[in-house]
Design a protein around this motif. Structure first.
Motif, PDB file in Angstrom:
ATOM      1  N   LEU A  95      30.293  28.051 -10.321  1.00 18.46           N
ATOM      2  CA  LEU A  95      29.990  26.883 -11.154  1.00 18.46           C
ATOM      3  C   LEU A  95      28.927  27.212 -12.207  1.00 18.46           C
ATOM      4  CD1 LEU A  95      30.060  24.151  -8.383  1.00 18.46           C
ATOM      5  CD2 LEU A  95      31.490  24.138 -10.437  1.00 18.46           C
ATOM      6  N   ALA A 100      28.879  25.038 -15.587  1.00 22.40           N
ATOM      7  CA  ALA A 100      28.836  23.665 -15.057  1.00 22.40           C
ATOM      8  C   ALA A 100      27.428  23.279 -14.603  1.00 22.40           C
ATOM      9  CB  ALA A 100      29.812  23.523 -13.889  1.00 22.40           C
ATOM     10  N   MET A 101      26.604  24.299 -14.345  1.00 26.93           N
ATOM     11  CA  MET A 101      25.255  24.048 -13.832  1.00 26.93           C
ATOM     12  C   MET A 101      24.281  25.040 -14.451  1.00 26.93           C
ATOM     13  SD  MET A 101      24.638  23.684  -9.758  1.00 26.93           S
ATOM     14  CE  MET A 101      26.310  23.564  -9.225  1.00 26.93           C
ATOM     15  N   GLY A 106      21.230  25.581 -10.032  1.00 30.05           N
ATOM     16  CA  GLY A 106      22.091  26.227  -9.030  1.00 30.05           C
ATOM     17  C   GLY A 106      21.273  26.906  -7.950  1.00 30.05           C
ATOM     18  N   THR A 213      21.572  16.409  -9.453  1.00 26.68           N
ATOM     19  CA  THR A 213      21.703  17.583 -10.322  1.00 26.68           C
ATOM     20  C   THR A 213      22.676  17.302 -11.459  1.00 26.68           C
ATOM     21  OG1 THR A 213      21.269  19.075  -8.470  1.00 26.68           O
ATOM     22  CG2 THR A 213      22.351  20.040 -10.370  1.00 26.68           C
ATOM     23  N   GLU A 214      22.301  17.738 -12.653  1.00 24.58           N
ATOM     24  CA  GLU A 214      23.174  17.542 -13.819  1.00 24.58           C
ATOM     25  C   GLU A 214      24.330  18.546 -13.767  1.00 24.58           C
ATOM     26  OE1 GLU A 214      23.111  17.742 -18.687  1.00 24.58           O
ATOM     27  OE2 GLU A 214      21.242  18.078 -17.599  1.00 24.58           O
ATOM     28  N   ILE A 215      25.549  18.028 -13.800  1.00 27.14           N
ATOM     29  CA  ILE A 215      26.742  18.882 -13.834  1.00 27.14           C
ATOM     30  C   ILE A 215      27.416  18.690 -15.189  1.00 27.14           C
ATOM     31  CG2 ILE A 215      28.988  19.397 -12.768  1.00 27.14           C
ATOM     32  CD1 ILE A 215      26.974  19.975 -10.707  1.00 27.14           C
ATOM     33  N   ASN A 216      27.710  19.802 -15.849  1.00 31.25           N
ATOM     34  CA  ASN A 216      28.397  19.761 -17.144  1.00 31.25           C
ATOM     35  C   ASN A 216      29.861  20.170 -16.968  1.00 31.25           C
ATOM     36  OD1 ASN A 216      25.860  19.326 -18.613  1.00 31.25           O
ATOM     37  ND2 ASN A 216      25.400  21.428 -17.994  1.00 31.25           N
ATOM     38  N   THR A 234      33.407  16.379 -13.822  1.00 30.96           N
ATOM     39  CA  THR A 234      32.059  16.587 -13.272  1.00 30.96           C
ATOM     40  C   THR A 234      31.814  15.795 -11.982  1.00 30.96           C
ATOM     41  OG1 THR A 234      31.191  14.904 -14.777  1.00 30.96           O
ATOM     42  CG2 THR A 234      31.049  17.189 -15.506  1.00 30.96           C
ATOM     43  N   ILE A 237      33.662  17.544  -9.190  1.00 32.31           N
ATOM     44  CA  ILE A 237      32.950  18.777  -8.809  1.00 32.31           C
ATOM     45  C   ILE A 237      31.849  18.442  -7.803  1.00 32.31           C
ATOM     46  CG2 ILE A 237      31.299  20.520  -9.649  1.00 32.31           C
ATOM     47  CD1 ILE A 237      33.058  20.698 -12.217  1.00 32.31           C
ATOM     48  N   LYS A 238      31.069  17.394  -8.089  1.00 35.35           N
ATOM     49  CA  LYS A 238      29.969  17.000  -7.183  1.00 35.35           C
ATOM     50  C   LYS A 238      30.493  16.613  -5.804  1.00 35.35           C
ATOM     51  CE  LYS A 238      26.309  15.492 -10.312  1.00 35.35           C
ATOM     52  NZ  LYS A 238      25.276  14.504 -10.591  1.00 35.35           N
TER      53      LYS A 238
END
Length: 293
Positions: A95, A100-101, A106, A213-216, A234, A237-238
């Motif tokens: 990721l 994505a992170m 991470g 946590t910010e996920i892109n 996103t 994914i989380k």
């Protein structure tokens, strides 16, 4: 299409990452940043530690993550994935490498995951066992008939599955599996029942950290362990990351799906060559390689 894959726990070795540190200023900077984030010099253990020191969960998981992610970053323009995936812990590396992170986010999650898993292991005696030479469906059926907690945890490749649960239930399952014709059913030297319902306390702890946590959106689909398909959404994914602690690693299914989706080469990013070997068990003709700077 290039599929980049990232290893999980068990791939560690003394001296890992030292070549990256010595050859790249960017790598050196990231390793120093990691020492600050973790609050101890993980680089000392990675570069010069004993196998015993490297085996501690709170060291192993960040060490493998760092080796994999820093290698991907140092590759620069060479790193052009059409798809990524990571085995268990390696999903975090996949990721971050796919954008994505952030690196630091991470690493913080991996450290939190390792500590939460360690605590869950200490709370209840539990274990895992490797089952060789048996169809997945048969292993699932036999586990379902055992009293107590025992479930398929890692679908590594056809004919190789790892089960996970309470010590007593796993031992009973091993006996039943051998009687039913498994070539081997062997208790593994691990600290606990990873990827089973016994990791629920760790899942609950990690859920809050993952949600915060910010996920892109990643630069390519990331094939996640619990769903065995490429994901870019996103929120999804989380959810999948949270469920991974108590859910199975569907690695066999991930490799099959990547190939079905057009993967024509698998490149392993990080320590060891375990994942390349597993790819060959699914498709012997598939080209594989280790990422190198």
């Amino acid at each position: 299409m290039k599929a980049y894959v990232f290893p999980g726990q068990g791939a560690q070795f003394s001296g890992m990452g030292k070549d990256l540190y010595d050859q790249s200023e960017e790598a050196k900077k990231l390793f120093h940043q990691a020492n600050e984030i973790l609050g101890f010099n993980i680089t000392d253990i990675m570069f010069e530690g004993t196998d015993e020191q490297l085996k501690q969960t709170n060291v192993t998981q960040p060490a493998i993550f760092l080796h994999s992610v820093i290698l991907a970053k140092v590759l620069g323009d060479q790193f052009q994935p059409d798809m990524t995936a990571g085995h268990s812990l390696g999903e975090f590396s996949a990721l971050v490498a796919a954008g994505a992170m952030k690196f630091e986010d991470g690493l913080k999650l991996v450290a939190a995951r390792a500590n939460a898993m360690q605590k869950a292991c200490e709370a209840q005696p539990s274990t895992m066992a490797a089952v060789l030479g048996m169809e997945d469906a048969e292993v699932e059926r036999i586990c379902g008939e055992i009293d107590g907690v025992v479930v398929p945890a890692n679908y590594n490749c056809p004919g190789q599955l790892v089960i996970s649960g309470s010590v007593e239930a796993v031992e009973k399952a091993c006996e039943a599996l051998k009687e039913a014709g498994a070539k081997r059913a062997l208790i593994l030297p691990v600290g606990g029942a990873f990827h089973s319902p016994l990791m629920e306390p760790a899942r609950a702890k990690l859920e809050a950290a993952i949600k915060a946590t910010e996920i892109n959106t990643p630069i390519c689909p990331v094939y996640q362990n619990v769903v065995a398909k490429g994901v870019t959404d996103t929120n999804e994914i989380k959810t999948n990351l949270v469920n991974q602690l108590t859910g199975a690693v569907k690695w066999t299914q991930i490799m099959q799906q990547m190939i079905a989706d057009g993967a024509s080469e698998f490149i392993e990013v990080g320590p060891g060559k375990v994942l390349q070997g597993l790819v060959k068990k699914v498709d012997r003709a598939m080209p594989t390689a280790s990422a190198e700077i």
